[in-house]
Design a protein around this motif. Sequence first.
Motif, PDB file in Angstrom:
ATOM      1  N   ILE A 137     -12.575  -4.438  -1.584  1.00 27.47           N
ATOM      2  CA  ILE A 137     -13.110  -4.312  -2.930  1.00 27.47           C
ATOM      3  C   ILE A 137     -14.414  -5.099  -2.978  1.00 27.47           C
ATOM      4  O   ILE A 137     -14.456  -6.270  -2.621  1.00 27.47           O
ATOM      5  CB  ILE A 137     -12.113  -4.831  -3.990  1.00 27.47           C
ATOM      6  N   GLU A 138     -15.451  -4.398  -3.406  1.00 32.16           N
ATOM      7  CA  GLU A 138     -16.784  -4.985  -3.464  1.00 32.16           C
ATOM      8  C   GLU A 138     -17.437  -4.538  -4.767  1.00 32.16           C
ATOM      9  O   GLU A 138     -17.492  -3.333  -5.029  1.00 32.16           O
ATOM     10  CB  GLU A 138     -17.575  -4.442  -2.268  1.00 32.16           C
ATOM     11  N   GLU A 139     -17.900  -5.463  -5.560  1.00 35.98           N
ATOM     12  CA  GLU A 139     -18.569  -5.142  -6.820  1.00 35.98           C
ATOM     13  C   GLU A 139     -17.808  -4.110  -7.658  1.00 35.98           C
ATOM     14  O   GLU A 139     -18.327  -3.058  -8.009  1.00 35.98           O
ATOM     15  CB  GLU A 139     -20.003  -4.664  -6.546  1.00 35.98           C
ATOM     16  N   GLN A 140     -16.567  -4.405  -7.931  1.00 31.83           N
ATOM     17  CA  GLN A 140     -15.706  -3.576  -8.783  1.00 31.83           C
ATOM     18  C   GLN A 140     -15.405  -2.181  -8.250  1.00 31.83           C
ATOM     19  O   GLN A 140     -15.062  -1.285  -9.010  1.00 31.83           O
ATOM     20  CB  GLN A 140     -16.299  -3.455 -10.203  1.00 31.83           C
ATOM     21  N   GLN A 141     -15.561  -1.972  -6.930  1.00 35.64           N
ATOM     22  CA  GLN A 141     -15.126  -0.683  -6.387  1.00 35.64           C
ATOM     23  C   GLN A 141     -14.577  -0.861  -4.973  1.00 35.64           C
ATOM     24  O   GLN A 141     -14.933  -1.786  -4.265  1.00 35.64           O
ATOM     25  CB  GLN A 141     -16.231   0.365  -6.443  1.00 35.64           C
ATOM     26  N   MET A 157     -11.087  -0.145 -11.793  1.00 30.29           N
ATOM     27  CA  MET A 157     -11.610  -0.266 -10.444  1.00 30.29           C
ATOM     28  C   MET A 157     -12.014   1.126  -9.937  1.00 30.29           C
ATOM     29  O   MET A 157     -11.192   2.035  -9.902  1.00 30.29           O
ATOM     30  CB  MET A 157     -10.508  -0.862  -9.554  1.00 30.29           C
ATOM     31  N   ALA A 158     -13.248   1.272  -9.566  1.00 28.32           N
ATOM     32  CA  ALA A 158     -13.730   2.557  -9.048  1.00 28.32           C
ATOM     33  C   ALA A 158     -13.383   2.681  -7.558  1.00 28.32           C
ATOM     34  O   ALA A 158     -13.199   1.686  -6.871  1.00 28.32           O
ATOM     35  CB  ALA A 158     -15.236   2.646  -9.237  1.00 28.32           C
ATOM     36  N   VAL A 159     -13.287   3.911  -7.100  1.00 28.80           N
ATOM     37  CA  VAL A 159     -13.044   4.174  -5.676  1.00 28.80           C
ATOM     38  C   VAL A 159     -14.225   4.983  -5.160  1.00 28.80           C
ATOM     39  O   VAL A 159     -14.499   6.069  -5.667  1.00 28.80           O
ATOM     40  CB  VAL A 159     -11.717   4.940  -5.461  1.00 28.80           C
ATOM     41  N   HIS A 160     -14.923   4.443  -4.191  1.00 26.40           N
ATOM     42  CA  HIS A 160     -16.087   5.127  -3.618  1.00 26.40           C
ATOM     43  C   HIS A 160     -15.635   6.435  -2.969  1.00 26.40           C
ATOM     44  O   HIS A 160     -14.579   6.495  -2.330  1.00 26.40           O
ATOM     45  CB  HIS A 160     -16.757   4.213  -2.578  1.00 26.40           C
ATOM     46  N   ALA A 169      -7.799 -16.368  -2.185  1.00 24.89           N
ATOM     47  CA  ALA A 169      -7.926 -16.861  -3.558  1.00 24.89           C
ATOM     48  C   ALA A 169      -6.990 -16.108  -4.503  1.00 24.89           C
ATOM     49  O   ALA A 169      -6.788 -14.900  -4.356  1.00 24.89           O
ATOM     50  CB  ALA A 169      -9.373 -16.704  -4.027  1.00 24.89           C
ATOM     51  N   VAL A 170      -6.434 -16.829  -5.461  1.00 27.97           N
ATOM     52  CA  VAL A 170      -5.487 -16.245  -6.411  1.00 27.97           C
ATOM     53  C   VAL A 170      -6.116 -15.060  -7.146  1.00 27.97           C
ATOM     54  O   VAL A 170      -5.490 -14.006  -7.289  1.00 27.97           O
ATOM     55  CB  VAL A 170      -4.992 -17.314  -7.416  1.00 27.97           C
ATOM     56  N   ARG A 171      -7.357 -15.221  -7.591  1.00 29.86           N
ATOM     57  CA  ARG A 171      -8.028 -14.132  -8.322  1.00 29.86           C
ATOM     58  C   ARG A 171      -8.140 -12.881  -7.447  1.00 29.86           C
ATOM     59  O   ARG A 171      -7.899 -11.772  -7.911  1.00 29.86           O
ATOM     60  CB  ARG A 171      -9.411 -14.601  -8.785  1.00 29.86           C
ATOM     61  N   MET A 172      -8.495 -13.073  -6.173  1.00 20.84           N
ATOM     62  CA  MET A 172      -8.614 -11.935  -5.256  1.00 20.84           C
ATOM     63  C   MET A 172      -7.258 -11.238  -5.096  1.00 20.84           C
ATOM     64  O   MET A 172      -7.172 -10.015  -5.159  1.00 20.84           O
ATOM     65  CB  MET A 172      -9.122 -12.405  -3.884  1.00 20.84           C
ATOM     66  N   LYS A 173      -6.204 -12.015  -4.937  1.00 17.79           N
ATOM     67  CA  LYS A 173      -4.862 -11.423  -4.793  1.00 17.79           C
ATOM     68  C   LYS A 173      -4.493 -10.621  -6.034  1.00 17.79           C
ATOM     69  O   LYS A 173      -3.922  -9.543  -5.931  1.00 17.79           O
ATOM     70  CB  LYS A 173      -3.818 -12.520  -4.548  1.00 17.79           C
ATOM     71  N   CYS A 182      -8.869  -6.583  12.490  1.00 17.55           N
ATOM     72  CA  CYS A 182      -9.765  -6.287  11.361  1.00 17.55           C
ATOM     73  C   CYS A 182      -9.461  -7.102  10.106  1.00 17.55           C
ATOM     74  O   CYS A 182     -10.261  -7.122   9.188  1.00 17.55           O
ATOM     75  CB  CYS A 182      -9.664  -4.816  10.984  1.00 17.55           C
ATOM     76  N   PHE A 183      -8.281  -7.699  10.045  1.00 15.05           N
ATOM     77  CA  PHE A 183      -7.872  -8.377   8.813  1.00 15.05           C
ATOM     78  C   PHE A 183      -8.332  -9.834   8.783  1.00 15.05           C
ATOM     79  O   PHE A 183      -7.914 -10.623   9.607  1.00 15.05           O
ATOM     80  CB  PHE A 183      -6.347  -8.305   8.644  1.00 15.05           C
ATOM     81  N   PRO A 184      -9.201 -10.180   7.810  1.00 20.95           N
ATOM     82  CA  PRO A 184      -9.658 -11.571   7.710  1.00 20.95           C
ATOM     83  C   PRO A 184      -8.497 -12.475   7.276  1.00 20.95           C
ATOM     84  O   PRO A 184      -7.654 -12.064   6.476  1.00 20.95           O
ATOM     85  CB  PRO A 184     -10.753 -11.520   6.649  1.00 20.95           C
ATOM     86  N   PRO A 185      -8.439 -13.698   7.820  1.00 19.70           N
ATOM     87  CA  PRO A 185      -7.305 -14.579   7.515  1.00 19.70           C
ATOM     88  C   PRO A 185      -7.256 -15.067   6.065  1.00 19.70           C
ATOM     89  O   PRO A 185      -6.196 -15.444   5.580  1.00 19.70           O
ATOM     90  CB  PRO A 185      -7.487 -15.749   8.481  1.00 19.70           C
ATOM     91  N   ASN A 186      -8.403 -15.038   5.349  1.00 20.77           N
ATOM     92  CA  ASN A 186      -8.437 -15.589   3.989  1.00 20.77           C
ATOM     93  C   ASN A 186      -8.855 -14.596   2.916  1.00 20.77           C
ATOM     94  O   ASN A 186      -9.209 -14.993   1.816  1.00 20.77           O
ATOM     95  CB  ASN A 186      -9.402 -16.784   3.937  1.00 20.77           C
ATOM     96  N   GLU A 187      -8.847 -13.299   3.247  1.00 28.85           N
ATOM     97  CA  GLU A 187      -9.253 -12.298   2.264  1.00 28.85           C
ATOM     98  C   GLU A 187      -8.292 -11.116   2.280  1.00 28.85           C
ATOM     99  O   GLU A 187      -7.755 -10.759   3.320  1.00 28.85           O
ATOM    100  CB  GLU A 187     -10.658 -11.779   2.579  1.00 28.85           C
ATOM    101  N   CYS A 188      -8.131 -10.498   1.121  1.00 31.83           N
ATOM    102  CA  CYS A 188      -7.257  -9.325   0.992  1.00 31.83           C
ATOM    103  C   CYS A 188      -7.983  -8.068   1.468  1.00 31.83           C
ATOM    104  O   CYS A 188      -9.212  -8.000   1.435  1.00 31.83           O
ATOM    105  CB  CYS A 188      -6.850  -9.143  -0.463  1.00 31.83           C
ATOM    106  N   ARG A 189      -7.209  -7.072   1.886  1.00 26.76           N
ATOM    107  CA  ARG A 189      -7.743  -5.769   2.279  1.00 26.76           C
ATOM    108  C   ARG A 189      -6.667  -4.708   2.042  1.00 26.76           C
ATOM    109  O   ARG A 189      -5.489  -5.007   1.958  1.00 26.76           O
ATOM    110  CB  ARG A 189      -8.109  -5.726   3.777  1.00 26.76           C
TER     111      ARG A 189
END
Length: 130
Positions: free
Chosen positions: A27-31, A1-4, A87-91, A50-57
């Motif tokens: 995380i967007e497009e592997q970074q 995973m790259a870090v911008h 989503a499990v994959r996102m977590k 700022c935290f979406p209820p269904n997405e990680c941050r």
Amino acid sequence: MAVHDDCKLKFQELKSKRNYRYVVFKIEEQQVVVEKLGGPTASYEDFMACFPPNECRYAVYDFDFTTNENCQKSKIFFIAWSPDSSAVRMKMVYASSKDRFKRELDGIQVDMQATDPSEMSLDLVKARAM
């Protein structure tokens, strides 16, 4: 995973220049990229919104507080937001890249993991800061 590069730059500005109260990353497009910046006068409520209820941050928050000895202090919190409804994959992606990303941000003092807003309430942040 790259870090911008912007992630490290904004974190340094939060830490040394105090240009921001918080920085939210996603995380967007592997970074990992900066998603949102909170100005120096932003409140903790603004940050929580700022935290979406269904997405990680990931997020960093510069918390100012007064100790029991009446000293003004500040601690930088790293928060990994991973709601149960995401989503499990996102977590999995966020969990597996968390430590590497955190190492890029030199100066984090408190690490928190939250799956629900109550796990990063202002009271809990105050308790962890003391």
